[in-house]
Enzyme design. Structure first.
Site, mmCIF file in Angstrom:
data_model
loop_
_atom_site.group_PDB
_atom_site.id
_atom_site.type_symbol
_atom_site.label_atom_id
_atom_site.label_comp_id
_atom_site.label_asym_id
_atom_site.label_seq_id
_atom_site.Cartn_x
_atom_site.Cartn_y
_atom_site.Cartn_z
ATOM 1 N N CYS A 164 11.430 10.105 9.356
ATOM 2 C CA CYS A 164 10.821 9.060 8.516
ATOM 3 C C CYS A 164 10.416 9.660 7.168
ATOM 4 C CB CYS A 164 9.594 8.474 9.195
ATOM 5 S SG CYS A 164 9.985 7.324 10.528
ATOM 6 N N THR A 186 -7.114 15.833 -40.989
ATOM 7 C CA THR A 186 -8.206 14.903 -41.229
ATOM 8 C C THR A 186 -8.331 13.882 -40.104
ATOM 9 O OG1 THR A 186 -7.842 15.142 -43.597
ATOM 10 C CG2 THR A 186 -9.201 13.293 -42.887
ATOM 11 N N CYS A 231 8.465 8.702 4.792
ATOM 12 C CA CYS A 231 7.267 8.142 4.148
ATOM 13 C C CYS A 231 6.485 9.191 3.366
ATOM 14 C CB CYS A 231 6.374 7.498 5.203
ATOM 15 S SG CYS A 231 5.129 6.398 4.514
ATOM 16 N N ASP A 255 0.783 -1.239 0.000
ATOM 17 C CA ASP A 255 0.000 0.000 0.000
ATOM 18 C C ASP A 255 0.811 1.284 0.000
ATOM 19 O OD1 ASP A 255 -2.554 -1.263 0.132
ATOM 20 O OD2 ASP A 255 -2.158 -1.707 2.227
ATOM 21 N N CYS A 256 2.120 1.196 0.150
ATOM 22 C CA CYS A 256 2.868 2.437 0.292
ATOM 23 C C CYS A 256 4.175 2.379 -0.492
ATOM 24 C CB CYS A 256 3.147 2.732 1.761
ATOM 25 S SG CYS A 256 4.240 1.524 2.531
ATOM 26 N N ASP A 274 -2.542 16.966 -36.798
ATOM 27 C CA ASP A 274 -2.970 16.496 -38.106
ATOM 28 C C ASP A 274 -4.332 17.139 -38.379
ATOM 29 O OD1 ASP A 274 -3.162 14.936 -40.443
ATOM 30 O OD2 ASP A 274 -4.270 13.384 -39.381
ATOM 31 N N CYS A 309 6.767 -0.040 0.797
ATOM 32 C CA CYS A 309 6.562 -1.422 0.340
ATOM 33 C C CYS A 309 7.206 -1.616 -1.027
ATOM 34 C CB CYS A 309 5.070 -1.734 0.234
ATOM 35 S SG CYS A 309 4.154 -1.668 1.777
ATOM 36 N N ASP A 359 -3.515 10.416 -35.993
ATOM 37 C CA ASP A 359 -4.311 9.194 -35.898
ATOM 38 C C ASP A 359 -3.490 7.971 -35.537
ATOM 39 O OD1 ASP A 359 -2.958 8.577 -38.182
ATOM 40 O OD2 ASP A 359 -4.674 8.716 -39.528
ATOM 41 N N ASP A 362 5.076 12.878 11.328
ATOM 42 C CA ASP A 362 5.287 11.965 10.198
ATOM 43 C C ASP A 362 3.964 11.387 9.704
ATOM 44 O OD1 ASP A 362 6.969 10.235 8.435
ATOM 45 O OD2 ASP A 362 5.954 8.692 9.596
#
Length: 722
Positions: A370, A416, A372, A16-17, A414, A20, A611, A697
């Protein structure tokens, strides 16, 4: 990637962070044969480029040792429950759809909080046992954190956030601050829990797209329809979609005409009328008529699946700012440890100060430092920005592209199919001795059954104006000149001015009308009825409805706009003039590339919009290539970015989104560093201690994450006329 290299992709749960991601990245890179590693926290994905001697099982074992559940992304299996996948880890269980308050992370936080409450009660009832009660309460939350710190250290990340937290908590116990240490650990766990909730929200924003596709589909079989799972539809199958139903697959309409609500996929506010041969996207809503649709993409390759895949892969591509923060944090964290050690040791050693006081302050400095909030400041904003863009049909391949849009100073379009709709429409009908309706009626009669773009335009205009279309007898085409036939007993011819002039002499006034229309970039057809000129019909590939607004927005922001087209100069200048931009015409693909290079040589950062096929050289040369109409494979795969609904305003919206994301990142970095600087000073001076340090933190992390999540509500500029 060489032939000897393999790229494998995995789903990683309980991640989640940014911390990790760093631990996983470092651990996997330590394996032999690893060439490159990309980790996406929002996408919960890990991509590894490695030699054929490296086993995917080794990679999965290495990640699972850190306490994360991992499985190959391609097969969709749930993470295995083998010996190495069950390590305790507070990063949650969202993969199973568990509510956040029932995840491991939340349960550990609740247990730690309950243990602290018990310790306070014990301290009140039995004061002598209070200290040891707090030590026991501290261990409830600290043991899992310390275990993660030890594993991370053995796998190449000695200065992880868990290490700083463990050292600070153990040090606090040693100097008799067990109560504060327990509270610090609880606050840390609360911060992680809130961070995980925010990360889940970012993930849900883009993964929620997959819920738009219905689970079942009605397939035509043996003269009837059979309901089958939508993910089993094969390319070429014919499906029936009833009014009010969501379309279960990408396809092409075979029969029927209906208003299609594309808002869930493209963000387009008004439904589009679509009929035979028009493409439709999975997840869009058929509003008012039964449609027969031929499936053109399997479930794994439909527009929504490709969008989700594209965004997940994009989240693995780091922005320049994010790469800088990563490099900075590698030196920052050891630096913080060194400063904390000096704060704890120097005053007692040099000045004879009290050891307990300065060790306490050193531990507080450790917590203040920290990283984080700083580390997550950029990826959280980039992930939210990519998700917000994808929900609105703006697809960007990575943080570098998202960041780069904000620095664009010139956009080359572009013509067209990019600035224009890509198909001609009738713009003028002029009658000579006949009404406009009569002229249109006779022309449409000759064009019945033709699939030529000009013929379709005339028939569409007749249908829109509710003009009757009588039958034509003995009709046929005269190559290079026009079409003839008999309508109501009158011989009728529709063709070019030159061919018409060969049959009947045009008057000076009529020739003047043709010249005027040609100067406006329009193609003119002359209608002859019997021995007289009945009228003129002018057609042109008109600018998209939002083109003027999009170009004006870019121009107002100081961004230069230029049209690059292979079309004739007169048409190009007419269209460009109506949009208020410069034009370069009659260009070959290599000419477009050359002009892009020339703009770059002048100091412009150039986005090329086209395109994705005949503009490939220009798209490749530009700083950012943007494909219009991103529902096509080519558009999604060849350019740096794509507009799913093909609007000119989308280019302006990409620039606007980039600036919003970069502004958000600057705010996040300022909050993260500002709070740390403030509390570093107050901690050294003894004004604040452990609690305020961890609050600084945790508070900074929550503020930064919440600020980034605001981008999920980013509003695109509306399309339409200026």
């Amino acid at each position: 990637m060489t032939a000897a290299q393999i790229k494998t992709r995995y789903r990683v749960e309980r991640m989640d962070c940014a911390s990790c991601a760093t631990k996983i990245d470092t651990a996997v890179r330590r394996l032999p044969g690893i060439e490159d590693v990309s980790v996406s926290v929002p996408g919960r994905s890990l991509s590894v480029t490695h030699g054929d001697g490296t086993s995917p099982r080794e990679i999965m074992k290495q990640v699972s040792r850190l306490g994360y559940a991992i499985a190959p992304a391609a097969n969709g299996q749930k993470p295995h429950d083998g010996d190495d996948s069950h390590h305790s880890h507070v990063h949650g269980d969202e993969e199973s759809g568990t509510p956040w308050w029932r995840t491991r992370r939340a349960l550990l936080t609740i247990a730690s909080g309950a243990a602290l409450l018990v310790a306070y009660a014990v301290g009140l009832l039995v004061p002598g046992a209070g200290y040891w009660a707090f030590v026991a309460a501290l261990l409830v939350g600290l043991v899992p954190i310390a275990r993660r710190a030890i594993v991370a250290a053995t796998m190449g990340t000695p200065f992880s956030i868990e290490t700083l937290m463990s050292v600070a908590a153990i040090g606090a116990v040693i100097i008799g601050a067990a109560e504060e240490a327990g509270m610090v650990v609880l606050l840390f766990l609360i911060g992680e829990m809130l961070e995980g909730v925010a990360a889940s929200r970012a993930r849900a924003s883009i993964q929620g797209l997959s819920a738009l596709v219905p689970k079942t589909a009605l397939v035509e079989r043996e003269g009837g329809t059979v309901e089958v799972p939508a993910d089993t539809l094969a390319v070429g199958s014919v499906i029936v979609v009833r009014p009010g139903d969501r379309i279960p697959a990408d396809g092409e309409i075979l029969e029927g005409s209906s208003e299609i609500d594309e808002a869930p996929v493209t963000g387009e506010s008004t439904p589009k009328r679509k009929s035979v041969e028009d493409p439709v996207f999975a997840g869009t809503i058929n509003t008012d008529a039964v449609l027969r649709i031929r499936v053109t993409a399997a479930a794994a390759d439909n527009t929504i699946a490709r969008v989700i895949r594209l965004v997940e892969e994009a989240q693995e591509s780091k922005a320049p700012t994010e790469r800088f923060i990563d490099r900075f944090s590698r030196y920052y964290t050891p630096g913080v440890v060194a400063v904390a050690a000096l704060v704890a040791i120097l005053p007692p050693l040099v000045g004879g100060a009290e050891w307990g006081t300065w060790v306490y302050r050193g531990l507080a400095v450790l917590l203040v430092g920290c990283p984080c909030a700083l580390v997550i400041s950029t990826p959280a904003a980039v992930a939210a920005g990519l998700a917000a863009g994808a929900r609105r049909g703006l697809l960007m391949k990575g943080g570098a592209v998202l960041e780069g849009f904000g620095k664009i100073t010139a956009v080359a379009f572009d013509k067209t199919g990019t600035l224009t709709e890509g198909k001609p429409v009738v713009t003028d009908v002029i009658g000579f001795g006949r009404s406009e309706r009569e002229v249109l009626s006779l022309a449409a009669a000759l064009e019945q059954g033709s699939s030529h773009p000009l013929a379709r335009a005339i028939l569409d205009r007749a249908k829109a104006d509710k003009v009757p279309v009588p039958p034509a007898l003995d009709s046929g085409a005269i190559p290079g000149k026009g079409v003839v036939g008999s309508v109501g007993g009158t011989n009728v011819f529709l063709g070019s001015p030159v061919a018409a002039n060969d049959r009947i002499r045009l008057s000076p006034e009529q020739e003047a009308d043709i010249v005027r229309l040609n100067d406006e970039g329009k193609t003119v057809s002359v209608l002859l009825a019997g021995s007289k000129i009945a009228g003129l019909i002018a057609l042109r590939d008109e600018p998209r409805e939002d083109a003027r607004r999009g170009i004006e927005w870019l121009r107002d922001e100081g961004i230069r706009t230029v049209m690059l087209t292979g079309d004739n100069r007169r048409t190009a200048e007419a269209i460009a003039g109506s949009l208020g931009m410069e034009a370069q015409a009659e260009l070959l693909p290599e000419d477009k590339q050359r002009i892009v290079r020339e703009l770059q040589a002048e100091g412009f950062r150039v986005a090329k919009v086209g395109d994705g096929i005949n503009d490939a050289p220009g798209l490749a040369a530009a700083d950012i290539g943007v494909a219009m109409g991103g529902g096509t494979d080519v558009a999604l795969e060849t350019a740096d970015a794509a507009s799913l609904h093909g609007r000119v305003m989308d280019v302006a919206n990409m620039v606007s989104l980039s600036r919003a994301v970069m502004g958000n990142i600057r705010q996040n970095i300022a909050v993260a560093l500002g709070l740390k600087a403030l509390f570093l000073v107050t901690t050294v001076l003894g004004i604040t201690g452990l609690w305020p340090a961890i609050l600084a933190d945790t508070g900074a992390t929550v503020i930064v994450t919440a600020n980034a999540m605001r981008l999920l509500g980013w509003k695109a500029h509306p399309a339409g006329a200026a």
